[in-house]
Design a protein around this motif. Structure first.
Motif, short mmCIF file in Angstrom:
data_model
loop_
_atom_site.label_atom_id
_atom_site.label_comp_id
_atom_site.label_asym_id
_atom_site.label_seq_id
_atom_site.Cartn_x
_atom_site.Cartn_y
_atom_site.Cartn_z
N ALA A 138 28.87 41.86 42.38
CA ALA A 138 29.17 40.81 43.37
C ALA A 138 27.98 39.88 43.53
N GLU A 139 26.81 40.46 43.61
CA GLU A 139 25.61 39.67 43.82
C GLU A 139 25.36 38.74 42.63
N ARG A 140 25.52 39.33 41.43
CA ARG A 140 25.29 38.52 40.23
C ARG A 140 26.31 37.40 40.11
N ALA A 141 27.57 37.71 40.42
CA ALA A 141 28.62 36.68 40.35
C ALA A 141 28.31 35.55 41.32
N ALA A 142 27.87 35.93 42.52
CA ALA A 142 27.54 34.91 43.52
C ALA A 142 26.40 34.02 43.04
N ARG A 143 25.43 34.65 42.39
CA ARG A 143 24.29 33.88 41.90
C ARG A 143 24.73 32.91 40.79
N ALA A 144 25.58 33.40 39.89
CA ALA A 144 26.05 32.55 38.80
C ALA A 144 26.86 31.38 39.35
N LEU A 145 27.67 31.66 40.38
CA LEU A 145 28.48 30.59 40.97
C LEU A 145 27.61 29.55 41.64
N ARG A 146 26.55 30.01 42.28
CA ARG A 146 25.64 29.08 42.92
C ARG A 146 24.99 28.19 41.86
N LEU A 147 24.65 28.82 40.75
CA LEU A 147 23.99 28.10 39.67
C LEU A 147 24.84 26.94 39.16
N VAL A 148 26.14 27.15 39.05
CA VAL A 148 27.02 26.09 38.54
C VAL A 148 27.65 25.27 39.66
N GLY A 149 27.25 25.55 40.91
CA GLY A 149 27.73 24.75 42.03
C GLY A 149 29.18 25.01 42.41
N LEU A 150 29.60 26.26 42.29
CA LEU A 150 30.99 26.57 42.64
C LEU A 150 31.09 27.53 43.82
N THR A 151 30.02 27.67 44.58
CA THR A 151 30.09 28.52 45.76
C THR A 151 31.19 28.00 46.67
N GLY A 152 32.01 28.91 47.18
CA GLY A 152 33.12 28.49 48.02
C GLY A 152 34.45 28.50 47.28
N PHE A 153 34.40 28.65 45.96
CA PHE A 153 35.64 28.67 45.18
C PHE A 153 35.93 30.04 44.59
N GLU A 154 35.27 31.08 45.14
CA GLU A 154 35.43 32.43 44.60
C GLU A 154 36.90 32.84 44.49
N LYS A 155 37.68 32.48 45.51
CA LYS A 155 39.05 33.01 45.58
C LYS A 155 40.07 32.05 44.97
N SER A 156 39.60 30.95 44.37
CA SER A 156 40.53 30.02 43.74
C SER A 156 40.96 30.53 42.38
N TYR A 157 42.15 30.12 41.97
CA TYR A 157 42.62 30.44 40.62
C TYR A 157 42.31 29.27 39.69
N PRO A 158 42.13 29.55 38.40
CA PRO A 158 41.79 28.47 37.47
C PRO A 158 42.73 27.27 37.56
N HIS A 159 44.04 27.53 37.73
CA HIS A 159 44.97 26.40 37.73
C HIS A 159 44.82 25.51 38.96
N GLU A 160 44.05 26.00 39.93
CA GLU A 160 43.82 25.18 41.12
C GLU A 160 42.59 24.28 40.96
N LEU A 161 41.89 24.43 39.83
CA LEU A 161 40.65 23.69 39.63
C LEU A 161 40.83 22.59 38.60
N SER A 162 39.94 21.59 38.66
CA SER A 162 39.95 20.53 37.64
C SER A 162 39.31 21.07 36.36
N GLY A 163 39.47 20.31 35.27
CA GLY A 163 38.92 20.75 33.99
C GLY A 163 37.42 21.01 34.05
N GLY A 164 36.72 20.09 34.70
CA GLY A 164 35.27 20.24 34.80
C GLY A 164 34.89 21.51 35.56
N MET A 165 35.63 21.77 36.64
CA MET A 165 35.33 22.96 37.42
C MET A 165 35.67 24.22 36.64
N ARG A 166 36.74 24.18 35.86
CA ARG A 166 37.09 25.35 35.05
C ARG A 166 35.98 25.66 34.06
N GLN A 167 35.42 24.58 33.47
CA GLN A 167 34.38 24.84 32.49
C GLN A 167 33.12 25.36 33.17
#
Lengths: 291, 282
Positions: A138-167
């Motif tokens: 969990a900690e590592r995942a949170a860190r990786a998400l922070r790194l790519v600027g996606l904190t707050g989208f943990e519970k989103s599904y890929p189809h709810e995101l734009s192409g850039g966010m998916r990548q």
């Protein structure tokens, strides 16, 4: 990302200094590779006699016309494809299959659609090879998400995101395993131009922080110049190395003040690459015409 | 930071500067569709009643809706319908369970293994396209009249569409997802469990859906032609012979309700199993 820095080896910071003395991290020696077509009993040669070294901490871009074997080269390093002749080595050891030291970012993102962003990232940590203890995931995942600027989208599904966010999720998934080598197969090929530029700037920032060795395939000349330390130009099939170009532009290149894209040096490299690739593209056309 | 503006909740996420807005949907919205359906059906039966009362069509073929409902009610009251309905339903559900238990694993195996596909394919495709009725004489010859023959025809009807769908599901798994599995350290088994099976699940469910449709046909022809003397098919047959049009229509309504109910249940299950599928294909 303290852990990433610790992991990506002490040599990384000084890669520029002792380039000459340190052995290459990735090494291709007289590699010929291709695919069997069983139905026609033929073998398509995608790459012929390619020799190349990638230094630790280096950002290497590969450009070339479509179907020139760029993807084959990255697949060789990833361990999906075995060379017909020659060998591919990582840290001096022959590549025999995929390994935890190499992670990949796919052009079509390759996210599991039934998993949330967080669980997609955990996918890289929960399998047999490269397994990370549950408590740490969990900690590592949170860190990786922070790194790519996606904190707050943990519970989103890929189809709810734009192409850039998916990548970004794709990049976070690759980085969370803290691999030495990041293989990127046209990662921004499917996102729109505006997002693409923003993603390039972000990738530069991320890599400056995590210090991975990157092999990056692209169709875009500008993208290659903006991101890479060296650019390998591959000729049309069967792919051979046409030229290796050192990109001696200062970093960070996505700095407003530096304005690297308008510098004369950028223009020089760009027109040189363009003439090389135009040759290849025209060559392909002439071949079709004479047939 | 949360503020409410005319039923919409806006949340400012300070960290990302992202603004997420969710609009509250009325809780009664979903009952609206039910209401429409009820009115729709009511109008349908009223028109039916009026057309029948006008006696444009011989009432022997086209009874009044009210007579049909009376037959339905009396049938349940005097116990002519329930044993037949329960016989059909039980038979059908057992048949479907057997079909799923055989069809799903075999289909998955055919999708995953080229050799299994090569060996089984000709039989599966032949059985999928062969009209089920053609098997009735043979089955009667082997098993005689009765339950086992009726059950067999249900299974033979339902199992192949399930198999074919499961096979297709495995074959359409995106190669890059499997490659991602390999890159991120999944073993063969883990790739099956974490990538291929979840990806195939919607195909499995749509296979079972087709299995239901085909299985119902199998159930009816088994009961109509198998002469076992029970089930909804028998009820239909007898009502026809006795020129009992209200009962005939009542049985048809029951069959329609049964199949719609089963298909709806599967749809519900499908949405539960693969919420991502609907939206990502939209």
């Amino acid at each position: 990302m303290g852990q990433v820095e610790a992991h990506s080896a002490p040599g990384a910071q000084h890669a520029a200094d002792d380039r000459a003395s340190e052995p290459a991290l990735i090494e291709a020696v007289h590699v010929t590779a291709g695919y069997d077509n069983r139905r026609e009993h033929t073998r398509l040669i995608a790459l012929r006699d390619v020799s190349l070294q990638v230094r630790r901490g280096e950002f290497l871009a590969i450009v070339g016309p479509s179907g020139c074997g760029k993807t084959t080269f990255i697949n060789l390093i990833a361990g999906f494809v075995k060379p017909i002749e020659g060998s591919v080595r990582v840290r001096g050891e022959e590549v025999t299959g995929p390994g935890a030291d190499r992670a990949m970012v796919f052009q079509d993102y390759a996210l599991l659609p039934w998993r949330t962003v967080e669980r997609n990232i955990r996918f890289a940590m929960e399998n047999r090879r490269g397994h990370v203890p549950k408590a740490e995931q969990a900690e590592r995942a949170a860190r990786a998400l922070r790194l790519v600027g996606l904190t707050g989208f943990e519970k989103s599904y890929p189809h709810e995101l734009s192409g850039g966010m998916r990548q970004r999720v794709g990049i976070a998934r690759a980085l969370v395993t803290e691999p030495e080598i990041l293989l990127m197969d046209e990662p921004f090929g499917a996102v729109d131009a505006m997002t693409r530029e923003a993603m390039q700037a972000e990738l530069e920032k991320i890599i400056a922080e995590t210090r991975q060795t990157v092999v990056f395939i692209t169709h875009s000349i500008d993208e290659a110049i903006l991101l890479a330390d060296r650019i390998v130009v591959i000729s049309k099939r069967p792919g051979t190395i046409r030229e290796v170009i050192d990109v001696d532009l200062p970093r960070p290149r996505f700095d407003e003040q530096a304005d690297v894209q308008r510098s004369p040096r950028f223009g020089e490299i760009r027109s040189h690459l363009w003439s090389l690739l135009a040759d290849e593209a025209l060559g392909a056309k002439q071949e079709v015409a004479t047939r | 930071m949360t503020e409410t503006i005319q039923g919409a909740t806006r949340t400012n996420d300070q960290q990302n500067g992202q603004q997420i807005e969710s609009i509250e949907v009325s809780r009664f919205a979903r009952f609206k569709n039910v209401g429409i359906t009820v009115v729709n059906l009511a109008v349908f039966f009223v028109i039916w009643e009026l057309v029948a009362r006008a006696e444009v069509i011989n009432s022997l073929f086209f009874p009044r809706a009210s007579d049909m409902f009376a037959a339905l009610f009396n049938g349940f009251a005097d116990g002519t319908i329930w044993p037949q309905l329960s016989h059909s339903l039980t038979n059908f559900l057992i048949g479907l369970a057997i079909s799923a238990a055989i069809g799903i694993p075999v289909g998955l195996l055919m999708g995953a293994s080229k050799i299994a596909d090569l060996i089984l394919s000709p039989y599966v495709w032949a059985m999928t396209s062969l009209p089920r009725v053609a098997l009735i004489p043979l089955l009667i010859l082997i098993m005689g009249f009765g339950n086992s023959m009726q059950l067999t025809i249900i299974v033979l009807s339902a199992v192949f569409p399930i198999m074919v769908n499961c096979m297709a599901g495995v074959k359409t798994v995106e190669p890059s997802l499997v490659r991602a599995g390999v890159v991120f350290g999944a073993s063969r088994l883990q790739i099956y469990l974490k990538v291929i099976l979840p990806y195939t699940l919607p195909f499995v469910i749509s296979g079972v859906n087709q299995g239901i449709a085909r299985g119902l046909v199998g159930m009816l022809i088994g009961e109509l032609l198998g002469g076992g003397g029970n089930g909804l098919g028998f009820l239909l047959d007898r009502a026809g012979e006795q020129f009992d049009a209200p009962m005939l229509y009542a049985t048809l309504i029951l069959l329609a309700v049964m199949s719609v109910g089963l298909v709806q249940a599967m749809r519900w299950l499908e949405q539960r199993a693969a919420p991502w599928r609907d939206i990502s294909r939209a």
